[in-house]
Motif scaffolding. Structure first.
Motif, short mmCIF file in Angstrom:
data_model
loop_
_atom_site.label_atom_id
_atom_site.label_comp_id
_atom_site.label_asym_id
_atom_site.label_seq_id
_atom_site.Cartn_x
_atom_site.Cartn_y
_atom_site.Cartn_z
N THR A 221 0.82 -1.21 0.00
CA THR A 221 0.00 0.00 0.00
C THR A 221 0.85 1.27 0.00
OG1 THR A 221 -1.68 -1.20 1.22
CG2 THR A 221 -1.81 1.20 1.32
N ILE B 188 -13.60 -5.05 -2.89
CA ILE B 188 -12.61 -5.63 -3.82
C ILE B 188 -12.76 -7.15 -3.87
CG2 ILE B 188 -10.11 -6.11 -4.08
CD1 ILE B 188 -10.86 -3.35 -5.12
N GLY C 251 -7.50 -6.23 1.30
CA GLY C 251 -8.56 -6.17 0.29
C GLY C 251 -9.91 -5.96 0.93
N THR C 252 -10.55 -4.82 0.63
CA THR C 252 -11.86 -4.53 1.21
C THR C 252 -12.89 -5.57 0.74
OG1 THR C 252 -12.47 -3.19 -0.69
CG2 THR C 252 -11.41 -2.02 1.14
N SER D 149 -6.78 0.12 -2.60
CA SER D 149 -7.46 -0.90 -3.40
C SER D 149 -6.83 -1.04 -4.79
CB SER D 149 -8.94 -0.54 -3.54
OG SER D 149 -9.60 -0.71 -2.31
N ASP D 150 -6.44 0.10 -5.37
CA ASP D 150 -5.81 0.08 -6.70
C ASP D 150 -4.32 -0.20 -6.52
OD1 ASP D 150 -5.08 0.38 -9.30
OD2 ASP D 150 -5.47 2.54 -9.41
#
Ligand code: CAA
Length: 389
Positions: free
Chosen positions: A126, A376, A372-373, A132-133
């Motif tokens: 991160t 996602i 990862g949410t 997320s991307d």
């Protein structure tokens, strides 16, 4: 539920349960309150082999399988999710990556000390602009003209165990002209004691407060070419494959949190009286308890399925992304839902810091976010199921 666990599985689960309940549960509230890192108990976990459960003994681990890892992590997290995340990151985000992609020399140098619990490992994907991307990586690692090393520059954020890690698995852009950009990403093993590495601000967090999280900065950090993990351009795929393993760990962590909240709530419903009867005799409480139990057991099945899929993938090299994402999403949302119901059933006592229920609730939230949410995870599941993007 009887899953016909082997003697070995029962042994590691019971060992983790015993240690967690005797040594971690009594100190969890203190470390949550102070936000200190619980080094003494983390060290003991390392000595007991909990940081390298799937790592073969020749590299300092205990050589067990993914189910053993999930069972142990569930027990540790049931006592304290902060200890759980340190264990999860060491095992799946750090050790697994080196075990799968490392050279023999890398395994001896970077894997053995973490798997044997002497030092802590972390994972740095991160960045401030990319959560997320994850492919939108701006940290650069430019190879020196003589090819002997890479010069690393930039900032990574939200690094779990960043403040205490000796080694970090880092993902950086080594070919800024690559198209698509993720094909220019390489993976590196970073020694945090070398010049050019610095720790930044520590994150003040809602939950898992005893785990340590910070930014890390690279200022012309020289990473030897031998410390690149995998082939040039394979970094992004390594980061994703490692997260497939990591997500099983977070699912097991979430299951442990949910179980702790559920067991405390059942005990409370048996004792607490209102309107002349035990609150567990009211249908509205019974419905909540039944739903909590069903979601917990469904989470367990998805986690164990993912653990078995990962084990099978060792031979076939097939991906277990689907199983891992399903387990993580369902278990983390179960943890959030179960801990919410647990507070509701406890009423004022659930909202009080006198009981651990509010800590379970705060700790559960992050499992829907990190590695990862839920959004996602659902995107990945739907892409895999439809073949559409
Ligand atoms: N295994 C191997 N390869 C994979 C893979 C996997 N699980 N997933 C994707 N790939 C490959 C793809 O096949 C593709 O390669 P090819 O072009 O050669 O086929 C390449 O990687 C790119 O994949 P996508 O096109 O799917 O990439 P994308 O940019 O569209 O999306 C994403 C990827 C799923 C959204 C990904 O960015 C993602 O998972 N985001 C969430 C990030 C995340 O989980 N961060 C967690 C940080 S760590 C953490 O939280 C730890 C902690 O604190 C405890």
């Amino acid at each position: 539920m009887d899953l016909n666990l082997s003697d070995e599985h029962r042994m590691i689960r019971d060992m983790a349960r015993d240690f967690a309940q005797k040594e971690i549960a009594p100190i969890a509230a203190h470390y949550d309150e102070t936000g200190e890192f619980p080094l003494p108990t983390i060290r003991k976990m390392g000595e007991m082999g909990f940081m390298g459960i799937e790592v073969p003994e020749e590299y300092g681990g205990v050589g067990m399988d993914t189910l053993a890892y999930a069972l142990a992590l569930e027990e540790i997290s049931k006592a304290d999710a902060s200890h759980g995340v340190v264990m999860s990151v060491c095992n799946s985000l750090y050790c697994y990556g080196i075990l799968r992609y490392g050279t023999e020399e890398q395994k001896q140098t970077y894997l053995r000390p973490v798997a044997s619990g002497q030092v802590i490992g972390a994972y740095a994907l991160t960045e401030p602009q990319s959560g997320s991307d994850a492919a939108n990586i701006r940290v650069t690692a430019i190879r020196s003209p003589d090819g002997s090393h890479y010069v690393v520059n930039g900032t990574k954020s939200w690094i779990s165990s960043g403040p205490v890690a000796k080694y970090i698995l880092l993902f950086a852009q080594a070919d800024p002209d690559a198209e698509p950009r993720y094909r220019g990403v390489d993976a590196f093993l970073v020694d945090t004691e070398k010049p050019g590495f610095e720790r930044g601000k520590t994150e003040p967090k809602l939950g898992i407060r005893a785990s340590a999280t910070c930014e890390i900065h690279f200022d012309n950090y020289h990473c030897p070419a031998e410390a690149r993990l995998g082939q040039e351009g394979d970094g992004f795929k390594i980061s994703m494959a490692v997260l497939d393993a990591g997500r099983i760990g977070i699912a097991a962590q979430a299951l442990g949190i949910a179980e702790a909240a559920y067991e405390a709530t059942v005990a409370y419903a048996r004792e607490r009286e209102a309107f002349g009867q035990k609150i567990g005799q009211f249908q509205m409480i019974q419905q909540k308890l039944a739903d909590m139990k069903m979601r917990i057991e469904a989470s367990r099945l998805l986690i164990y399925q993912a653990a078995l899929a990962k084990k099978a993938s060792k031979e076939t090299r097939s991906r277990y992304t689907l199983e891992s994402c399903m387990a993580k999403t369902f278990a983390s949302e179960t943890a959030m839902w179960v801990t919410t119901q647990a507070i509701q059933i406890h009423g004022g006592m659930g909202y009080s810091k006198e009981l651990p229920i509010e800590r379970y609730f705060r700790d559960a939230k992050v499992t829907e976010i990190y590695e990862g949410t839920s959004e996602i995870q659902r995107m990945v599941i739907a892409r895999l199921e439809t073949g559409l993007r």
